[in-house]
Design a protein around this motif. Structure first.
Motif, PDB file in Angstrom:
ATOM      1  N   ILE A 113       0.856  -1.187   0.000  1.00 38.17           N
ATOM      2  CA  ILE A 113       0.000   0.000   0.000  1.00 38.17           C
ATOM      3  C   ILE A 113       0.894   1.240   0.000  1.00 38.17           C
ATOM      4  N   PRO A 114       1.016   1.911  -1.168  1.00 35.81           N
ATOM      5  CA  PRO A 114       1.811   3.136  -1.204  1.00 35.81           C
ATOM      6  C   PRO A 114       1.198   4.180  -0.264  1.00 35.81           C
ATOM      7  N   THR A 115       2.060   4.921   0.426  1.00 41.30           N
ATOM      8  CA  THR A 115       1.578   5.967   1.340  1.00 41.30           C
ATOM      9  C   THR A 115       2.000   7.331   0.812  1.00 41.30           C
ATOM     10  N   PRO A 116       1.284   8.402   1.185  1.00 39.37           N
ATOM     11  CA  PRO A 116       0.127   8.443   2.073  1.00 39.37           C
ATOM     12  C   PRO A 116      -1.094   7.797   1.450  1.00 39.37           C
ATOM     13  N   CYS A 117      -1.962   7.237   2.313  1.00 34.10           N
ATOM     14  CA  CYS A 117      -3.174   6.562   1.847  1.00 34.10           C
ATOM     15  C   CYS A 117      -4.267   6.665   2.884  1.00 34.10           C
ATOM     16  N   PHE A 118      -5.470   6.379   2.431  1.00 35.17           N
ATOM     17  CA  PHE A 118      -6.629   6.293   3.321  1.00 35.17           C
ATOM     18  C   PHE A 118      -6.362   5.132   4.284  1.00 35.17           C
ATOM     19  N   PRO A 119      -6.381   5.371   5.605  1.00 35.84           N
ATOM     20  CA  PRO A 119      -5.925   4.336   6.557  1.00 35.84           C
ATOM     21  C   PRO A 119      -6.748   3.054   6.568  1.00 35.84           C
ATOM     22  N   LEU A 120      -7.972   3.118   6.068  1.00 34.77           N
ATOM     23  CA  LEU A 120      -8.818   1.919   6.034  1.00 34.77           C
ATOM     24  C   LEU A 120      -8.146   0.764   5.298  1.00 34.77           C
ATOM     25  N   TYR A 121      -7.400   1.068   4.229  1.00 32.66           N
ATOM     26  CA  TYR A 121      -6.759  -0.011   3.452  1.00 32.66           C
ATOM     27  C   TYR A 121      -5.897  -0.901   4.346  1.00 32.66           C
ATOM     28  N   SER A 164      -6.734   6.704  -6.948  1.00 32.03           N
ATOM     29  CA  SER A 164      -6.411   7.797  -7.859  1.00 32.03           C
ATOM     30  C   SER A 164      -7.721   8.406  -8.333  1.00 32.03           C
ATOM     31  N   PRO A 165      -7.942   9.733  -8.091  1.00 36.38           N
ATOM     32  CA  PRO A 165      -7.128  10.641  -7.298  1.00 36.38           C
ATOM     33  C   PRO A 165      -6.937  10.122  -5.867  1.00 36.38           C
ATOM     34  N   ASN A 166      -5.819  10.532  -5.308  1.00 34.28           N
ATOM     35  CA  ASN A 166      -5.434  10.044  -3.994  1.00 34.28           C
ATOM     36  C   ASN A 166      -6.082  10.850  -2.864  1.00 34.28           C
ATOM     37  N   ASN A 167      -6.442  10.148  -1.808  1.00 34.35           N
ATOM     38  CA  ASN A 167      -6.782  10.767  -0.527  1.00 34.35           C
ATOM     39  C   ASN A 167      -5.622  10.396   0.384  1.00 34.35           C
ATOM     40  N   PRO A 168      -4.859  11.299   0.926  1.00 33.99           N
ATOM     41  CA  PRO A 168      -5.113  12.718   1.220  1.00 33.99           C
ATOM     42  C   PRO A 168      -4.499  13.747   0.259  1.00 33.99           C
ATOM     43  N   THR A 169      -3.773  13.359  -0.771  1.00 36.99           N
ATOM     44  CA  THR A 169      -3.017  14.390  -1.496  1.00 36.99           C
ATOM     45  C   THR A 169      -3.802  15.089  -2.603  1.00 36.99           C
ATOM     46  N   GLY A 170      -4.841  14.426  -3.134  1.00 34.18           N
ATOM     47  CA  GLY A 170      -5.537  14.964  -4.297  1.00 34.18           C
ATOM     48  C   GLY A 170      -4.767  14.753  -5.593  1.00 34.18           C
ATOM     49  N   ILE A 171      -3.629  14.074  -5.490  1.00 31.19           N
ATOM     50  CA  ILE A 171      -2.790  13.767  -6.661  1.00 31.19           C
ATOM     51  C   ILE A 171      -3.456  12.702  -7.542  1.00 31.19           C
ATOM     52  N   VAL A 172      -3.352  12.866  -8.861  1.00 34.50           N
ATOM     53  CA  VAL A 172      -3.732  11.805  -9.789  1.00 34.50           C
ATOM     54  C   VAL A 172      -2.441  11.074 -10.180  1.00 34.50           C
ATOM     55  N   TYR A 173      -2.430   9.760 -10.066  1.00 35.44           N
ATOM     56  CA  TYR A 173      -1.230   9.011 -10.467  1.00 35.44           C
ATOM     57  C   TYR A 173      -0.986   9.212 -11.963  1.00 35.44           C
ATOM     58  N   ASP A 174       0.247   9.508 -12.333  1.00 40.81           N
ATOM     59  CA  ASP A 174       0.556   9.881 -13.715  1.00 40.81           C
ATOM     60  C   ASP A 174       0.854   8.656 -14.588  1.00 40.81           C
ATOM     61  N   GLU A 175       1.087   8.918 -15.855  1.00 38.23           N
ATOM     62  CA  GLU A 175       1.285   7.820 -16.803  1.00 38.23           C
ATOM     63  C   GLU A 175       2.486   6.956 -16.410  1.00 38.23           C
ATOM     64  N   GLU A 176       3.547   7.583 -15.943  1.00 33.94           N
ATOM     65  CA  GLU A 176       4.714   6.784 -15.545  1.00 33.94           C
ATOM     66  C   GLU A 176       4.373   5.858 -14.369  1.00 33.94           C
ATOM     67  N   ILE A 339      -6.271  17.417   9.475  1.00 31.56           N
ATOM     68  CA  ILE A 339      -5.839  16.057   9.865  1.00 31.56           C
ATOM     69  C   ILE A 339      -4.328  15.866   9.693  1.00 31.56           C
ATOM     70  N   PRO A 340      -3.645  15.410  10.774  1.00 32.56           N
ATOM     71  CA  PRO A 340      -2.198  15.161  10.706  1.00 32.56           C
ATOM     72  C   PRO A 340      -1.849  14.142   9.617  1.00 32.56           C
ATOM     73  N   GLY A 341      -0.829  14.422   8.828  1.00 30.14           N
ATOM     74  CA  GLY A 341      -0.384  13.516   7.779  1.00 30.14           C
ATOM     75  C   GLY A 341      -0.032  12.133   8.284  1.00 30.14           C
ATOM     76  N   ILE A 342       0.415  12.061   9.515  1.00 35.05           N
ATOM     77  CA  ILE A 342       0.858  10.768  10.052  1.00 35.05           C
ATOM     78  C   ILE A 342      -0.285   9.753  10.052  1.00 35.05           C
ATOM     79  N   PHE A 343      -1.520  10.230  10.149  1.00 39.54           N
ATOM     80  CA  PHE A 343      -2.662   9.298  10.109  1.00 39.54           C
ATOM     81  C   PHE A 343      -2.810   8.650   8.728  1.00 39.54           C
ATOM     82  N   PHE A 344      -2.176   9.260   7.727  1.00 38.39           N
ATOM     83  CA  PHE A 344      -2.193   8.672   6.376  1.00 38.39           C
ATOM     84  C   PHE A 344      -0.857   7.983   6.075  1.00 38.39           C
ATOM     85  N   GLY A 345      -0.004   7.925   7.093  1.00 35.12           N
ATOM     86  CA  GLY A 345       1.269   7.224   6.928  1.00 35.12           C
ATOM     87  C   GLY A 345       2.425   8.109   6.488  1.00 35.12           C
ATOM     88  N   THR A 346       2.224   9.430   6.403  1.00 33.44           N
ATOM     89  CA  THR A 346       3.304  10.303   5.947  1.00 33.44           C
ATOM     90  C   THR A 346       3.476  11.496   6.891  1.00 33.44           C
TER      91      THR A 346
END
Lengths: 377, 377
Positions: A113-121, A164-176, A339-346
């Motif tokens: 599970i790549p982090t940061p991520c929704f902790p439920l995973y 993707s989009p990611n919670n908490p960053t709002g980032i969309v994973y790119d083509e690479e 929300i503290p980033g640490i709760f998402f692993g980062t």
């Protein structure tokens, strides 16, 4: 199972928010749901289903028409021709995720599970008896890069879970990132990807590359989706998974043992939801997003530029506090809850939600500005 | 978990019924739900909740008022004073059962399930990693008798699961059965009882002795209940569990990982349901029950006299066919579908449901009569 259940605890996110629930004049920028109410058409469809007395047991795997509509919808952008046999209706994305992990993972397996991520995973994966590995994406712009990421895939890694989009960053994973995932799946013929697309409809800039674009590995992709965010239906508890037929069959058997099914009339209203235009919600979110980006830049707060969802992950490393301390002080001193980033692993980041309305955002940002000037500089 | 999920299959009951779904002129006396629609007051309460836009996330453990009402309701007949902290709202009794088993059972544990029983208990128990033992109650009038039953309780038996009134027999476990359970719990201080009371409101004759009458063991009883049968709300997927607070906390953490919660507006409508008088349904079921008992006696068909629920378990041993053959022939030859006892773990019987309307019952019984005369004598 009790050994795994023993390790569970209520989400840190909820716990942190609830600490301030009785504090006066607090602004909560924590919310993981739209502030919009469910559109009237969808509520009317539910009322009609009730009037027609559709109050009896649902088909376990889900309403046929709804599954057909979803199969068609999810086939559109890809070469895959899904049928209703590729679809199961679930109690939100939450249940879709545990079903997917439950059929793929067991004792002796590893899940990445790549982090940061929704902790439920993480907690769901542990429930299956599997061990969890994480990969900190913050060192590579919150993306997956083959050279680094591949080192973390083990012989017994059976599943990669990502949103993707990611919670908490709002980032969309790119083509690479997608090429990386695909390459890893080709190298590891037993490796599956569970892709959580609950924020898929909320993309404000850029493309949406998908692991579902690769035909040779599509059979090992499980898509998880929800009506919650797209249609402002968080309280309805309805979502779905799309996967190859044999996996859906297994997930259905598991589903029957967990919940029997999703409320009959809710599934009927969900059919109507698929026709509702939600552009007005997206426009409003994008408006809030742009406001936040502008304000944060003016305040000289660093952040990860979000392309989707309704979160922005601010970078607090330069203030010399860990994320829990930063967020706790901010809430204690100025009554703004994020929300503290640490709760998402980062560590070193904090999540601001713009599911909240503009008044709260303006007021919250004013106070964050004051906090940084008084306590962080 | 995948190792357990692999062993699952769709319920034999559903599979058997579905074999005849396209057969012309078939009468299904298989139905596990009321033929009544949900009462209007409850549907109206849901509509009101929608109008008030109660469409946002529910509290994970459940609506506070609903939990308080249930705590009060379930405290009434017993010395126990439950509070909302003893109650969790679930996606039907199905989820309440898996939550209860999930927190109590794991690898190395044994669970005792007296048969005949609803087959879901067995598959759910296997999902937890526990091993399942059965005790055939048919040799003792479908009751629990200490002298025999105690021999089947092992050192590692952690849980006994049973339903009263029972599905498929309609039998209410008698006082001696409860004394037996209580004595076993006193002898085994780690032994829990999960009692499924989904047919509790449907008792037509006799008393209702309960394992909850015994104060010294009440902390090791988990009550499972549903709105499905009592209020004709099978399609709503709402139920609950009542237990000691520490167990509810663990079940809630598990619940959060399975479903997040039960739809917000459904929980609000469930509050209204608790005030609805369902006597008219019970009167109708009892009318059907008496009709069935009279007809079966006239046809010289043996049966177990049901005191509750809406099932009657007929004894087909004298016809010299196993229950699957009997039911398959009956369906193939005369188009009446009833459920083989073997699916509930007990050979030599078959379950007739009087959830179906009087026309179906009359017609079905006529054909059963003809079948017995033509094929069984």
């Amino acid at each position: 199972m009790k050994h795994f259940v023993d390790t569970l605890h209520i989400s840190g996110i909820r716990e942190f928010s609830e600490m301030y629930i009785n504090k006066e004049d607090c602004i909560f920028l924590t919310i993981g749901e739209p502030d919009f109410n469910t559109p009237t058409e969808i509520k009317d469809a539910l009322k009609l289903a009730l009037d027609e007395n559709h109050t009896h047991y649902p088909p376990i795997c889900g309403n046929h028409e709804l599954r057909q509509r979803i199969a068609k919808l999810e086939s559109m952008s890809f070469f895959e021709s899904y049928t209703e046999n590729n679809v199961i209706i679930t109690n939100g994305a939450t249940e879709a995720l545990i079903l997917a992990m439950g059929v793929l993972l067991g004792h002796g397996d590893n899940v990445m599970i790549p982090t940061p991520c929704f902790p439920l995973y993480q907690t769901q994966a542990l429930l299956t008896g599997a061990e969890v590995s994480n990969y900190d994406t913050s060192t590579h712009g919150f993306q997956l890069r083959y050279h680094e990421f591949s080192k973390h895939i083990k012989e017994n890694t059976k599943v990669i879970v990502l949103a993707s989009p990611n919670n908490p960053t709002g980032i969309v994973y790119d083509e690479e990132s997608m090429i990386t995932l695909h390459r890893l799946m080709e190298e590891h013929p037993d490796l599956y990807v569970i892709i959580d697309e609950v924020y898929r409809s909320m993309i404000y800039e850029g493309e949406y590359p998908s692991i579902r674009d690769y035909e040779s590995t599509i059979d090992r992709v499980i898509l998880v989706q929800s009506f919650s965010k797209t249609f402002a239906m968080t309280g309805w508890r309805v979502g779905y998974a799309v996967a190859q037929e044999s996996l859906i069959k297994q997930m259905n058997a598991f589903h029957q043992n967990l919940v029997t099914g999703v409320a009959t009339f809710i599934q009927e209203a969900a059919i109507t939801a698929l026709d509702v235009d939600t552009q007005f919600m997206l426009d409003e979110y994008d408006h809030r997003r742009k406001y936040l980006l502008k304000r944060l830049a003016l305040m000289d707060v660093d952040y990860i530029r979000p392309e989707g969802a309704f979160y922005i992950f601010i970078d607090i490393r330069k203030y010399g506090m860990d994320s829990y301390t930063f967020c706790k002080q901010l809430a204690d001193e100025l009554g703004v809850v994020i929300i503290p980033g640490i709760f998402f692993g980062t560590e070193g980041f904090a999540r601001i939600s713009y599911g909240a309305n503009m008044d709260s955002l303006e007021n919250g940002l004013d106070r964050l500005d004051q906090f940084i000037r008084e306590f962080c500089l």
